[in-house]
Motif scaffolding. Structure first.
Motif: not given
Length: 404
Positions: A90-99, A150-162
């Motif tokens: 969950r901490i990793a998910e929160n870090i990724s959600a800063t994308m 690139y940023m859309i894909m990373f942001t989408w992945a981070a948001h989807f999983f979090a």
């Protein structure tokens, strides 16, 4: 396994951040520090706008690489059906959600394109046959399209999983875990290409004559390594939450220690293989890149990286006892954050200043500015959720996990 482990129960209430915790104060203080620092950096940069854009680029890449590493960690945990990592995921998910923060900062790259990437789209590039042969790829419109993708894909992945992981805290629906597991495979493939070409675009193209097919792997190794350093520090800060002291155990720290140790070696392997192949090939377009970075003042940073980025953490973390020491892990993690910044500085800055490092106040305030906003964003997300995925079907396995 100890009976103490079997008696642990985790709920959303018990795993939430207390109002008086230091993390609860970071959104406001981090935002203030970040905005004030960026304002000062911009004011200082008016006298040397080129240095400002290069300095901002280094700090942006530094914190972005942490978020990229977090996205990959989350995806890999689901793809491998990992159970041990549930209490820290969950901490990793929160870090990724800063994308989204780094997505917004792309505007600075747009404003600084004429400075950062003038090598391949300025007037001098029209007379360069090598650059002209790459014009189908190195042109401004296509460059922006790729960056946004690139940023859309990373942001989408981070948001989807979090988002879905947090939803599981409410519903307890185990099907969400299997949904995320199935989604992780295509995301990993696409994001693997994204991080590779992002490294080519945002770092390697600063010198458009140079090329290295392993550079994407080198950058990925850096992202993953620095993420583990950040995760260890964040986990240690959050573990003083009363109800998490028995949830995140020394066994989890041991695995995090093994991962940062292993990926430090992975980074060293990628760096050495890249250098060895270029040295052996002895092609001028390739060797000039290293020639600049091992001359003048850059040589000392290269030596610092060889020793500090590999040998120091290698020997400090080799022993099992060291990987089971929270103080040792936090100390090495802070050290690796410093080394990662040096690495990015050594990769980016020689494109502008071949004579040696020019570290100054602009660098400090750019780092504090982006870092302050990154920490504020991360802390604000952390406040809103349970610190552990409390209804993940693999949580019992994580709570009773022990190294053998």
């Amino acid at each position: 396994m100890s009976s103490h482990h079997h008696n642990i129960t985790v709920s959303k209430e018990s795993a939430s951040l207390p109002q008086n915790h230091i993390f609860a104060k970071l959104p406001l203080s981090g935002t203030a520090i970040g905005l004030i620092s960026l304002l000062i950096a911009c004011m200082l940069g008016r006298g040397d706008i080129e240095y400002f854009f290069f300095s901002f680029h280094v700090s942006w890449l530094f914190f972005l690489s942490i978020a990229i590493g977090a996205v990959f960690f989350v995806l890999i945990q689901f793809a491998t059906k990992a159970g041990w990592s549930v209490v820290v995921r969950r901490i990793a998910e929160n870090i990724s959600a800063t994308m989204p923060l780094f997505f917004a900062f792309l505007i600075v790259m747009v404003l600084g394109t004429n400075t950062l990437y003038h090598h391949w789209h300025g007037h001098e590039a029209l007379q360069d046959k090598v650059i002209q042969s790459k014009a189908w790829y190195l042109n401004v419109p296509f460059f922006y399209i790729r960056a946004v993708f690139y940023m859309i894909m990373f942001t989408w992945a981070a948001h989807f999983f979090a988002k879905h992981s947090a939803k599981q805290d409410e519903t307890g629906n185990h099907a969400i875990t299997y949904k995320l597991q199935n989604a992780s495979y295509p995301f990993l493939i696409v994001l693997g290409f994204c991080v590779t070409f992002a490294a080519f675009d945002w770092i390697m193209s600063l010198d458009p004559h140079w090329y290295s097919t392993i550079f994407g792997l080198y950058f990925f190794a850096s992202c993953y390594m620095v993420f583990f350093a950040t995760l260890i520090i964040a986990t240690r800060m959050l573990q003083n939450v009363k109800n998490l002291k028995d949830v995140i155990t020394i066994e989890h720290y041991h695995d995090l220690g093994k991962l940062i140790f292993g990926h430090t070696c992975f980074w060293a392997y990628a760096a050495f293989v890249q250098y060895l192949l270029i040295w052996y090939g002895n092609i001028p377009e390739e060797t000039i890149w290293y020639s600049i970075r091992q001359s003048h003042g850059w040589f000392y940073i290269l030596m610092a990286l060889c020793i500090g980025h590999f040998f120091v953490p290698f020997f400090f973390l080799m022993a099992r006892k060291a990987k089971r020491s929270r103080k040792m892990l936090v100390g090495v993690s802070i050290w690796m954050l410093i080394m990662h910044f040096l690495d990015l500085y050594w990769l980016v800055m020689p494109a502008k200043y071949e004579e040696g490092p020019q570290f100054g106040l602009i660098d400090i305030f750019c780092f504090l500015g982006i870092g302050g906003l990154f920490i504020a964003f991360f802390a604000a997300i952390t406040k809103r959720k349970a610190l552990v995925a409390v209804k993940d079907p693999r949580l019992p396995e994580s709570l009773t996990y022990e190294n053998v």
